[in-house]
Design a protein around this motif. Sequence first.
Motif, PDB file in Angstrom:
ATOM      1  N   ASP A   1      14.951  17.486  36.024  1.00 42.69           N
ATOM      2  CA  ASP A   1      16.183  16.507  36.454  1.00 42.69           C
ATOM      3  C   ASP A   1      15.644  15.637  37.520  1.00 42.69           C
ATOM      4  OD1 ASP A   1      17.567  17.708  34.471  1.00 42.69           O
ATOM      5  OD2 ASP A   1      18.551  19.270  35.561  1.00 42.69           O
ATOM      6  N   ASP A   2      14.815  16.190  38.728  1.00 43.87           N
ATOM      7  CA  ASP A   2      14.382  15.504  39.688  1.00 43.87           C
ATOM      8  C   ASP A   2      13.624  14.329  39.354  1.00 43.87           C
ATOM      9  OD1 ASP A   2      16.071  17.131  41.106  1.00 43.87           O
ATOM     10  OD2 ASP A   2      14.325  18.309  42.226  1.00 43.87           O
ATOM     11  N   ARG A   3      12.634  14.597  38.377  1.00 40.10           N
ATOM     12  CA  ARG A   3      11.667  13.657  38.041  1.00 40.10           C
ATOM     13  C   ARG A   3      12.345  12.586  37.274  1.00 40.10           C
ATOM     14  NH1 ARG A   3       5.994  14.439  36.879  1.00 40.10           N
ATOM     15  NH2 ARG A   3       6.410  16.423  38.156  1.00 40.10           N
ATOM     16  N   LEU A   4      13.363  12.896  36.418  1.00 37.52           N
ATOM     17  CA  LEU A   4      13.995  11.755  35.450  1.00 37.52           C
ATOM     18  C   LEU A   4      14.998  10.907  36.733  1.00 37.52           C
ATOM     19  CD1 LEU A   4      15.334  13.940  32.602  1.00 37.52           C
ATOM     20  CD2 LEU A   4      13.851  12.054  32.559  1.00 37.52           C
ATOM     21  N   THR A   5      15.635  11.420  37.395  1.00 37.48           N
ATOM     22  CA  THR A   5      16.226  10.960  38.613  1.00 37.48           C
ATOM     23  C   THR A   5      15.363  10.012  39.379  1.00 37.48           C
ATOM     24  OG1 THR A   5      17.885  12.620  38.939  1.00 37.48           O
ATOM     25  CG2 THR A   5      17.733  11.113  40.729  1.00 37.48           C
ATOM     26  N   ALA A   6      14.185  10.283  39.858  1.00 37.90           N
ATOM     27  CA  ALA A   6      13.381   9.417  40.428  1.00 37.90           C
ATOM     28  C   ALA A   6      12.762   8.250  39.612  1.00 37.90           C
ATOM     29  CB  ALA A   6      11.851  10.342  40.823  1.00 37.90           C
ATOM     30  N   LEU A   7      12.654   8.422  38.278  1.00 36.60           N
ATOM     31  CA  LEU A   7      12.255   7.431  37.563  1.00 36.60           C
ATOM     32  C   LEU A   7      13.398   6.434  37.339  1.00 36.60           C
ATOM     33  CD1 LEU A   7      10.576   9.295  34.301  1.00 36.60           C
ATOM     34  CD2 LEU A   7       9.522   7.468  35.895  1.00 36.60           C
ATOM     35  N   ARG A   8      14.784   6.946  37.085  1.00 36.14           N
ATOM     36  CA  ARG A   8      15.963   6.043  36.777  1.00 36.14           C
ATOM     37  C   ARG A   8      16.097   5.255  38.311  1.00 36.14           C
ATOM     38  NH1 ARG A   8      17.607   5.961  32.110  1.00 36.14           N
ATOM     39  NH2 ARG A   8      17.253   7.572  30.843  1.00 36.14           N
ATOM     40  N   GLU A   9      15.790   5.742  39.447  1.00 38.07           N
ATOM     41  CA  GLU A   9      15.975   5.105  40.668  1.00 38.07           C
ATOM     42  C   GLU A   9      14.600   4.276  40.997  1.00 38.07           C
ATOM     43  OE1 GLU A   9      17.154   8.163  43.203  1.00 38.07           O
ATOM     44  OE2 GLU A   9      19.277   8.437  42.590  1.00 38.07           O
ATOM     45  N   GLY A  10      13.696   4.236  40.219  1.00 38.28           N
ATOM     46  CA  GLY A  10      12.505   3.574  40.625  1.00 38.28           C
ATOM     47  C   GLY A  10      12.342   1.882  39.990  1.00 38.28           C
ATOM     48  N   PRO A  11      11.307   1.534  40.176  1.00 44.63           N
ATOM     49  CA  PRO A  11      11.096   0.057  39.638  1.00 44.63           C
ATOM     50  C   PRO A  11      11.124  -0.010  38.187  1.00 44.63           C
ATOM     51  CG  PRO A  11       9.159   1.105  40.393  1.00 44.63           C
ATOM     52  CD  PRO A  11      10.080   1.887  40.730  1.00 44.63           C
ATOM     53  N   LEU A  12      10.721   1.054  37.389  1.00 44.35           N
ATOM     54  CA  LEU A  12      10.781   0.920  35.896  1.00 44.35           C
ATOM     55  C   LEU A  12      12.052   1.312  35.401  1.00 44.35           C
ATOM     56  CD1 LEU A  12       7.311   2.502  35.335  1.00 44.35           C
ATOM     57  CD2 LEU A  12       7.999  -0.151  35.505  1.00 44.35           C
ATOM     58  N   SER A  13      13.075   1.567  36.258  1.00 41.82           N
ATOM     59  CA  SER A  13      14.371   2.029  35.546  1.00 41.82           C
ATOM     60  C   SER A  13      14.994   1.019  34.145  1.00 41.82           C
ATOM     61  CB  SER A  13      15.510   2.018  36.636  1.00 41.82           C
ATOM     62  OG  SER A  13      15.846   0.668  37.127  1.00 41.82           O
ATOM     63  N   ALA A  14      14.550  -0.363  34.328  1.00 42.04           N
ATOM     64  CA  ALA A  14      15.050  -1.040  33.304  1.00 42.04           C
ATOM     65  C   ALA A  14      14.482  -0.846  32.004  1.00 42.04           C
ATOM     66  CB  ALA A  14      15.037  -2.673  33.777  1.00 42.04           C
ATOM     67  N   ALA A  15      13.495  -0.759  32.130  1.00 45.52           N
ATOM     68  CA  ALA A  15      12.697  -0.106  30.918  1.00 45.52           C
ATOM     69  C   ALA A  15      12.837   1.170  30.215  1.00 45.52           C
ATOM     70  CB  ALA A  15      10.970  -0.277  31.079  1.00 45.52           C
ATOM     71  N   LEU A  16      13.718   1.770  30.766  1.00 43.32           N
ATOM     72  CA  LEU A  16      14.075   3.588  30.247  1.00 43.32           C
ATOM     73  C   LEU A  16      14.890   3.399  29.358  1.00 43.32           C
ATOM     74  CD1 LEU A  16      13.631   5.529  33.626  1.00 43.32           C
ATOM     75  CD2 LEU A  16      11.816   5.051  32.045  1.00 43.32           C
TER      76      LEU A  16
END
Length: 221
Positions: free
Chosen positions: A16-31
Amino acid sequence: MIGWVDGRPISRKLLDDRLTALREGPLSAALPVPGTSEDRQLARWLTQVILTETLCESTAIGLGLSPQERPPLDRLAAVELGSINAAAYNGSPWVRAMFDRVTAEVVTPSEWRRRPSPVPASPARHLVRHRLFTDREQACDATPADLEPLGPITLDSLPTAIAEALRSHPYDTLVGPVGDGLGWHVAIATPVTATHIPGRSGPAPVPGPHPAPPSHSSTSA
């Protein structure tokens, strides 16, 4: 819990923490959109990355190894290693330590080594989209959307089997599956001129749509 390593449970909170970091990071729009099948696919892929990191850390500490720091893998090396292993390698110094340990005395068989092109050396480059599968049936079902862009490269920089197959097929056609000791390759190549290479006078026209998040064994995260 997302799995067990050495008899101990691995908490779902890590995922969950890793997914949250991805969604708050610079690649969020591509997820992918949360709750979709693609989002669940991303979670499964990331779970395997976390378990790989955890297993390598536990094993490396048990062997008395030291964590290793180095730059991330280049695109081609990441493709050859597989997306899960490549993401774990780039994200964990313990994975790099285990990689060094298990490959220290590895000798590459001659048939896997890249051979020089039969034509005279040329600076010609190609825009290549490629993916390495461990399962032949998955490779047979691959479409251009499943492949990962490697950017403008020479064909000689690819593993020998797929490089030779690309040379023997018309450009812009799906080639594969081509098997070798690494797995099953599928690729597309398009010749480009210097003016098409990024950093020159125009953008690189990568053929085909952008790939979805990795589902089998293909791109580093």
